[in-house]
Motif scaffolding. Structure first.
Motif, PDB file in Angstrom:
ATOM      1  N   ARG A 197       0.827  -1.204   0.000  1.00 22.84           N
ATOM      2  CA  ARG A 197       0.000   0.000   0.000  1.00 22.84           C
ATOM      3  C   ARG A 197       0.863   1.255   0.000  1.00 22.84           C
ATOM      4  O   ARG A 197       0.518   2.267  -0.598  1.00 22.84           O
ATOM      5  CB  ARG A 197      -0.930   0.000   1.221  1.00 22.84           C
ATOM      6  CG  ARG A 197      -1.920   1.155   1.195  1.00 22.84           C
ATOM      7  CD  ARG A 197      -2.835   1.155   2.409  1.00 22.84           C
ATOM      8  NE  ARG A 197      -3.831   2.195   2.284  1.00 22.84           N
ATOM      9  CZ  ARG A 197      -3.623   3.479   2.547  1.00 22.84           C
ATOM     10  NH1 ARG A 197      -2.420   3.873   2.939  1.00 22.84           N
ATOM     11  NH2 ARG A 197      -4.589   4.371   2.412  1.00 22.84           N
ATOM     12  N   ALA A 198       2.023   1.195   0.665  1.00 23.71           N
ATOM     13  CA  ALA A 198       2.911   2.360   0.710  1.00 23.71           C
ATOM     14  C   ALA A 198       3.472   2.690  -0.663  1.00 23.71           C
ATOM     15  O   ALA A 198       3.825   3.837  -0.940  1.00 23.71           O
ATOM     16  CB  ALA A 198       4.052   2.099   1.694  1.00 23.71           C
ATOM     17  N   ASP A 199       3.559   1.662  -1.544  1.00 22.82           N
ATOM     18  CA  ASP A 199       4.097   1.890  -2.881  1.00 22.82           C
ATOM     19  C   ASP A 199       3.047   2.446  -3.834  1.00 22.82           C
ATOM     20  O   ASP A 199       3.378   2.991  -4.887  1.00 22.82           O
ATOM     21  CB  ASP A 199       4.625   0.577  -3.475  1.00 22.82           C
ATOM     22  CG  ASP A 199       5.791   0.029  -2.679  1.00 22.82           C
ATOM     23  OD1 ASP A 199       6.627   0.841  -2.255  1.00 22.82           O
ATOM     24  OD2 ASP A 199       5.855  -1.193  -2.479  1.00 22.82           O
ATOM     25  N   ASP A 201       0.157   4.429  -5.896  1.00 23.37           N
ATOM     26  CA  ASP A 201      -0.270   5.802  -6.152  1.00 23.37           C
ATOM     27  C   ASP A 201      -1.672   5.953  -5.587  1.00 23.37           C
ATOM     28  O   ASP A 201      -2.536   5.083  -5.776  1.00 23.37           O
ATOM     29  CB  ASP A 201      -0.270   6.094  -7.649  1.00 23.37           C
ATOM     30  CG  ASP A 201       1.114   6.389  -8.173  1.00 23.37           C
ATOM     31  OD1 ASP A 201       1.527   7.552  -8.090  1.00 23.37           O
ATOM     32  OD2 ASP A 201       1.781   5.453  -8.648  1.00 23.37           O
ATOM     33  N   HIS A 202      -1.914   7.065  -4.906  1.00 23.58           N
ATOM     34  CA  HIS A 202      -3.212   7.318  -4.283  1.00 23.58           C
ATOM     35  C   HIS A 202      -3.934   8.401  -5.085  1.00 23.58           C
ATOM     36  O   HIS A 202      -3.393   9.488  -5.295  1.00 23.58           O
ATOM     37  CB  HIS A 202      -3.033   7.767  -2.834  1.00 23.58           C
ATOM     38  CG  HIS A 202      -2.364   6.737  -1.982  1.00 23.58           C
ATOM     39  ND1 HIS A 202      -3.057   5.878  -1.168  1.00 23.58           N
ATOM     40  CD2 HIS A 202      -1.061   6.411  -1.835  1.00 23.58           C
ATOM     41  CE1 HIS A 202      -2.216   5.073  -0.537  1.00 23.58           C
ATOM     42  NE2 HIS A 202      -0.994   5.380  -0.932  1.00 23.58           N
ATOM     43  N   ILE A 280      -4.909  11.837   3.849  1.00 22.56           N
ATOM     44  CA  ILE A 280      -3.671  11.769   3.061  1.00 22.56           C
ATOM     45  C   ILE A 280      -2.507  11.467   4.003  1.00 22.56           C
ATOM     46  O   ILE A 280      -2.185  12.263   4.886  1.00 22.56           O
ATOM     47  CB  ILE A 280      -3.425  13.098   2.313  1.00 22.56           C
ATOM     48  CG1 ILE A 280      -4.535  13.343   1.300  1.00 22.56           C
ATOM     49  CG2 ILE A 280      -2.065  13.078   1.618  1.00 22.56           C
ATOM     50  CD1 ILE A 280      -4.474  14.703   0.626  1.00 22.56           C
ATOM     51  N   ASP A 281      -1.870  10.299   3.823  1.00 25.23           N
ATOM     52  CA  ASP A 281      -0.713   9.971   4.657  1.00 25.23           C
ATOM     53  C   ASP A 281       0.581   9.893   3.859  1.00 25.23           C
ATOM     54  O   ASP A 281       1.659   9.784   4.440  1.00 25.23           O
ATOM     55  CB  ASP A 281      -0.952   8.649   5.411  1.00 25.23           C
ATOM     56  CG  ASP A 281      -1.355   7.509   4.501  1.00 25.23           C
ATOM     57  OD1 ASP A 281      -1.181   7.625   3.271  1.00 25.23           O
ATOM     58  OD2 ASP A 281      -1.850   6.484   5.023  1.00 25.23           O
ATOM     59  N   ARG A 282       0.478   9.933   2.537  1.00 22.10           N
ATOM     60  CA  ARG A 282       1.679   9.958   1.686  1.00 22.10           C
ATOM     61  C   ARG A 282       1.511  11.035   0.623  1.00 22.10           C
ATOM     62  O   ARG A 282       1.153  10.741  -0.526  1.00 22.10           O
ATOM     63  CB  ARG A 282       1.906   8.583   1.048  1.00 22.10           C
ATOM     64  CG  ARG A 282       2.289   7.491   2.059  1.00 22.10           C
ATOM     65  CD  ARG A 282       2.565   6.161   1.367  1.00 22.10           C
ATOM     66  NE  ARG A 282       3.678   6.238   0.437  1.00 22.10           N
ATOM     67  CZ  ARG A 282       4.954   6.138   0.790  1.00 22.10           C
ATOM     68  NH1 ARG A 282       5.285   6.002   2.066  1.00 22.10           N
ATOM     69  NH2 ARG A 282       5.904   6.190  -0.120  1.00 22.10           N
ATOM     70  N   GLY A 284       3.456  12.774  -1.247  1.00 20.15           N
ATOM     71  CA  GLY A 284       4.223  12.662  -2.488  1.00 20.15           C
ATOM     72  C   GLY A 284       3.697  11.612  -3.446  1.00 20.15           C
ATOM     73  O   GLY A 284       4.085  11.593  -4.616  1.00 20.15           O
ATOM     74  N   LYS A 285       2.801  10.737  -2.965  1.00 15.00           N
ATOM     75  CA  LYS A 285       2.223   9.693  -3.813  1.00 15.00           C
ATOM     76  C   LYS A 285       0.745   9.920  -4.070  1.00 15.00           C
ATOM     77  O   LYS A 285       0.050   9.039  -4.579  1.00 15.00           O
ATOM     78  CB  LYS A 285       2.410   8.325  -3.145  1.00 15.00           C
ATOM     79  CG  LYS A 285       3.847   7.918  -2.895  1.00 15.00           C
ATOM     80  CD  LYS A 285       4.526   7.474  -4.182  1.00 15.00           C
ATOM     81  CE  LYS A 285       4.012   6.123  -4.627  1.00 15.00           C
ATOM     82  NZ  LYS A 285       4.726   5.634  -5.835  1.00 15.00           N
ATOM     83  N   THR A 286       0.245  11.125  -3.705  1.00 19.10           N
ATOM     84  CA  THR A 286      -1.191  11.389  -3.770  1.00 19.10           C
ATOM     85  C   THR A 286      -1.533  12.382  -4.871  1.00 19.10           C
ATOM     86  O   THR A 286      -0.896  13.431  -4.997  1.00 19.10           O
ATOM     87  CB  THR A 286      -1.706  11.928  -2.419  1.00 19.10           C
ATOM     88  OG1 THR A 286      -1.460  10.962  -1.400  1.00 19.10           O
ATOM     89  CG2 THR A 286      -3.194  12.218  -2.479  1.00 19.10           C
ATOM     90  N   SER A 313       2.959  20.487   0.410  1.00 16.09           N
ATOM     91  CA  SER A 313       3.285  19.216   1.067  1.00 16.09           C
ATOM     92  C   SER A 313       3.693  18.134   0.083  1.00 16.09           C
ATOM     93  O   SER A 313       4.186  17.082   0.485  1.00 16.09           O
ATOM     94  CB  SER A 313       2.080  18.733   1.882  1.00 16.09           C
ATOM     95  OG  SER A 313       1.043  18.251   1.023  1.00 16.09           O
TER      96      SER A 313
END
Length: 382
Positions: A197-199, A201-202, A280-282, A284-286, A313
């Motif tokens: 999930r951390a990888d 794209d959101h 939103i917790d990431r 840079g991927k959102t 951010s």
């Protein structure tokens, strides 16, 4: 014998004298006059409030015109003659030409629908959703899956995973004149690692559900459902007016999503963005796609400051003034210019353009260049 030119003028002007017109042309003239008869002229009865009479009229219109024109005339009838009350009758609802605008009308009326009509309404909405999914799903899944996979590169690919165009470009300096070929010393391929999930794209669709955005809400809901089915993406759908509803958990059922939307009411973009921030917790991927005409009914200064903070951010903020086929939208020019000045793309997008837009965003390409190449006019910063 009426000349073709005279015939066309009689039909266009709704001439009371229909001498020389054939029976079919007279029916056509009466059908149009029932809706478009100008005030001050003697009418031909109009459509009134009779469901059978309107159903017969719709049948005539459908006979005379292709589906896209029928949908325009049908929409005009609802607006000019206040026929929405008839949509509470299932027998009448079954006669209508189903399209995005009809779905929006049904959603806005659902609170007033009796149970017998609600079942028919769900059938109509389901038909439109199925048609839209057939039209949009394949391209969206293909473009976005490809975009995400191609953003994950490896220099030790298996043969089947080699990205040959990039590999050739990377090895042009190794061209062998004698053999007229390129020696690929460096291989570039598509990675096939398992993505956590951390990888991922959101993608977060934050959609204004005020009445003016009705067709955009329908298309946004469909795209959110499609993107939620793509394993390489994490997708959320948040709709708002002065209240906020998070429909993410319902994305597996687009019809349920649409009936969870509450069209109408005011607009509080600032509150909606504040809610999105908590999800939103990431950064840079959102990718936050804000679908709104930017007519803020809440705190405008705080709304603009929140957009700036999200951008700062690392969130990729994209503002769509409309996601529809309805043409050039009305929007708040001052707010649009202020957000564009933050280096956020602000523009209107059609459903057919949306998959390519998201593929461009996911591969971190320049959305401004993409828009320019596709004839899309971006709002300029002020």
């Amino acid at each position: 014998m009426t000349s073709e030119r005279t015939r066309r003028w009689k039909l266009a002007l709704g001439d009371d004298d229909m001498d020389g017109l054939g029976e079919r042309d007279q029916r056509l003239s009466r059908a149009l006059s029932a809706l478009y008869e100008t005030e001050g002229r003697k009418g031909r009865g109009g459509l009134g409030a009779s469901s059978p009479k309107v159903s017969r009229w719709l049948g005539d219109i459908r006979e005379f015109f292709p589906t896209p024109v029928v949908q325009i005339i049908q929409k005009d009838a609802f607006e000019r003659l206040n026929l929405k009350a008839l949509m509470l009758e299932p027998e009448f609802l079954e006669t209508l030409e189903a399209d995005v605008h009809l779905v929006a009308d049904l959603i806005s009326l659902r609170g007033a629908m009796p149970e017998k009509t609600m079942e028919t309404a769900r059938m109509v909405v389901n038909k439109v959703v199925d048609d839209l999914m057939k039209r949009l799903q394949s391209k969206t899944v293909e473009r976005l899956t490809g975009a995400v996979n191609r953003s994950q590169r490896t220099h030790r690919p298996r043969h089947a995973d080699i990205d040959w165009p990039r590999t050739i470009r990377a090895n042009l300096r190794h061209y062998q004149q004698d053999f007229k070929t390129v020696v690929p010393e460096t291989l570039i391929g598509f990675a096939r690692k398992t993505r956590t999930r951390a990888d991922l794209d959101h993608v977060m669709l934050c959609v204004d559900q005020s009445g003016s955005m009705a067709s955009s809400v329908v298309y946004s809901s469909i795209f959110a459902a499609v993107m939620a089915s793509i394993p390489v993406l994490s997708t959320k759908l948040v709709c708002f007016d002065t209240a906020i509803v998070d429909l993410t958990e319902d994305l597996s059922d687009p019809v349920k999503v649409l009936f969870g939307v509450q069209l109408g009411g005011g607009t509080d973009i600032n509150a909606a963005l504040a809610y999105c921030e908590t999800k939103i917790d990431r950064p840079g991927k959102t990718h936050l796609v804000l679908v709104t005409d930017l007519y803020e009914g809440g705190d405008s200064a705080s709304m603009l400051a929140r957009v700036a903070a999200l951008k700062q951010s690392g969130v990729n903020v994209i503002v769509l003034l409309a996601l529809s086929d309805d043409g050039r939208p009305s929007y708040d020019v001052r707010h649009a210019g202020a957000i564009a000045a933050m280096d956020c793309p602000v523009f209107a997008c059609t459903p057919d353009q949306f998959p390519d837009l998201m593929a461009t965003a996911l591969t971190k390409q320049d959305i401004g260049q993409w828009a320019s190449a596709n004839g899309i006019e971006l709002v300029r910063g002020v």
